[in-house]
Design a protein around this motif. Sequence first.
Motif, PDB file in Angstrom:
ATOM      1  N   PHE A  40       0.851  -1.200   0.000  1.00  0.00           N
ATOM      2  CA  PHE A  40       0.000   0.000   0.000  1.00  0.00           C
ATOM      3  C   PHE A  40       0.887   1.251   0.000  1.00  0.00           C
ATOM      4  O   PHE A  40       1.809   1.368   0.790  1.00  0.00           O
ATOM      5  CB  PHE A  40      -0.901   0.006   1.240  1.00  0.00           C
ATOM      6  N   ALA A  75       2.748   2.334  -2.610  1.00  0.00           N
ATOM      7  CA  ALA A  75       3.970   1.646  -3.066  1.00  0.00           C
ATOM      8  C   ALA A  75       5.079   2.611  -3.481  1.00  0.00           C
ATOM      9  O   ALA A  75       6.263   2.300  -3.338  1.00  0.00           O
ATOM     10  CB  ALA A  75       3.616   0.709  -4.227  1.00  0.00           C
ATOM     11  N   ALA A  78       3.442   6.958  -9.941  1.00  0.00           N
ATOM     12  CA  ALA A  78       4.046   5.984  -9.021  1.00  0.00           C
ATOM     13  C   ALA A  78       3.820   4.563  -9.556  1.00  0.00           C
ATOM     14  O   ALA A  78       4.718   3.716  -9.503  1.00  0.00           O
ATOM     15  CB  ALA A  78       3.456   6.132  -7.618  1.00  0.00           C
ATOM     16  N   VAL A  94       3.379   5.703   4.991  1.00  0.00           N
ATOM     17  CA  VAL A  94       2.113   6.228   4.462  1.00  0.00           C
ATOM     18  C   VAL A  94       1.318   6.981   5.529  1.00  0.00           C
ATOM     19  O   VAL A  94       0.239   7.482   5.260  1.00  0.00           O
ATOM     20  CB  VAL A  94       1.236   5.108   3.855  1.00  0.00           C
TER      21      VAL A  94
HETATM   22  C1  LIG Z   1       6.196   8.672   1.222  1.00  0.00           C
HETATM   23  S1  LIG Z   1       5.640   7.652  -0.109  1.00  0.00           S
HETATM   24  C2  LIG Z   1       6.208   6.036   0.377  1.00  0.00           C
HETATM   25  C3  LIG Z   1       6.540   5.181  -0.821  1.00  0.00           C
HETATM   26  C4  LIG Z   1       7.140   3.812  -0.503  1.00  0.00           C
HETATM   27  N1  LIG Z   1       6.246   3.007   0.300  1.00  0.00           N
HETATM   28  C5  LIG Z   1       8.470   3.962   0.187  1.00  0.00           C
HETATM   29  O1  LIG Z   1       8.528   3.722   1.413  1.00  0.00           O
HETATM   30  O2  LIG Z   1       9.457   4.354  -0.470  1.00  0.00           O
HETATM   31  C6  LIG Z   1       3.874   7.507   0.180  1.00  0.00           C
HETATM   32  C7  LIG Z   1       3.099   6.950  -1.006  1.00  0.00           C
HETATM   33  O3  LIG Z   1       1.752   6.712  -0.597  1.00  0.00           O
HETATM   34  C8  LIG Z   1       0.904   7.032  -1.677  1.00  0.00           C
HETATM   35  N2  LIG Z   1      -0.459   7.235  -1.164  1.00  0.00           N
HETATM   36  C9  LIG Z   1      -0.919   8.272  -0.431  1.00  0.00           C
HETATM   37  N3  LIG Z   1      -2.236   8.118  -0.180  1.00  0.00           N
HETATM   38  C10 LIG Z   1      -2.616   6.961  -0.774  1.00  0.00           C
HETATM   39  C11 LIG Z   1      -3.872   6.261  -0.890  1.00  0.00           C
HETATM   40  N4  LIG Z   1      -4.984   6.744  -0.354  1.00  0.00           N
HETATM   41  N5  LIG Z   1      -3.901   5.101  -1.589  1.00  0.00           N
HETATM   42  C12 LIG Z   1      -2.763   4.615  -2.139  1.00  0.00           C
HETATM   43  N6  LIG Z   1      -1.559   5.239  -2.074  1.00  0.00           N
HETATM   44  C13 LIG Z   1      -1.487   6.394  -1.400  1.00  0.00           C
HETATM   45  C14 LIG Z   1       1.546   8.267  -2.294  1.00  0.00           C
HETATM   46  O4  LIG Z   1       1.101   8.513  -3.616  1.00  0.00           O
HETATM   47  C15 LIG Z   1       3.023   7.899  -2.210  1.00  0.00           C
HETATM   48  O5  LIG Z   1       3.474   7.243  -3.382  1.00  0.00           O
END
Ligand SMILES: C[S@@+](CC[C@H](N)C(=O)[O-])C[C@H]1O[C@@H](n2cnc3c(N)ncnc32)[C@H](O)[C@@H]1O
Length: 217
Positions: free
Chosen positions: A89, A91, A117, A153
């Motif tokens: 989730f 990702a 993403a 997240v």
């Molecule tokens: C800080 S990044 C972390 C990415 C990865 N998990 C990492 O640790 O490198 C947070 C990610 O969560 C996604 N995100 C935020 N809200 C979301 C939602 N409601 N459903 C799915 N993805 C979501 C964002 O688009 C972003 O790509």
Amino acid sequence: MNHPLELEQSLRRTLMSARLEALDLPGLPEIRLWLLNPDYPRTPMSPEEMQAIWQEPAYWIFCWASGLAMARWILDHPETVRGKRVLDFGAGSGVVGVAAAMAGAAEVIACDIDPLALSACQANAALNGVSFTLLDDFFALAEPVDVLLAADVLYDLSNRFFLDEFLARARQVLVADSRVKNFDHPAYEPRGEISATTWPDLDEFDEFRTVRFYASR
Ligand SMILES: C[S@@+](CC[C@H](N)C(=O)[O-])C[C@H]1O[C@@H](n2cnc3c(N)ncnc32)[C@H](O)[C@@H]1O
């Protein structure tokens, strides 16, 4: 190794001189990712550039400390995901999903609301010789998964309700986070911590380099 040119061009809508490079990751030699060029200039940005970034934040150009730590944890504990249906989730780059696929997951679903993403996830899966199912809406998940992994997240307070939604759609949930100070949810318990650095290095404060894990009870 095909350079993801279209993805790079999309990124340049907000970061005009940015490039995507296939980078090695500190403490995670098994995985390489297409990420922001580490020599990207750190000079102050114009107001227009700042506004564009806030409107369309490209989280996927970094491997966040929590994602890096969780990928390390999965590769060191492959039994967590082996033979299972796994959802990553939020990702981003897909680092956690790549680790799950390498560790022998039967299926890895990379879920992110940001279409770029999801393109990055695809490019990074190809770079590492694995494959993903892509999902842009968590609530469209047809069946519960065996394991749900969520790294970095919870930075947005409005995402906290997902902790309950995860439990409704997964038999087992593992959350990694370096930002929430007082994680307190009755259905989750602490499962240790790992030091990690967001990559390319954002020179974050030390407090954001300790990643804590929480698992569903
Ligand atoms: C800080 S990044 C972390 C990415 C990865 N998990 C990492 O640790 O490198 C947070 C990610 O969560 C996604 N995100 C935020 N809200 C979301 C939602 N409601 N459903 C799915 N993805 C979501 C964002 O688009 C972003 O790509």
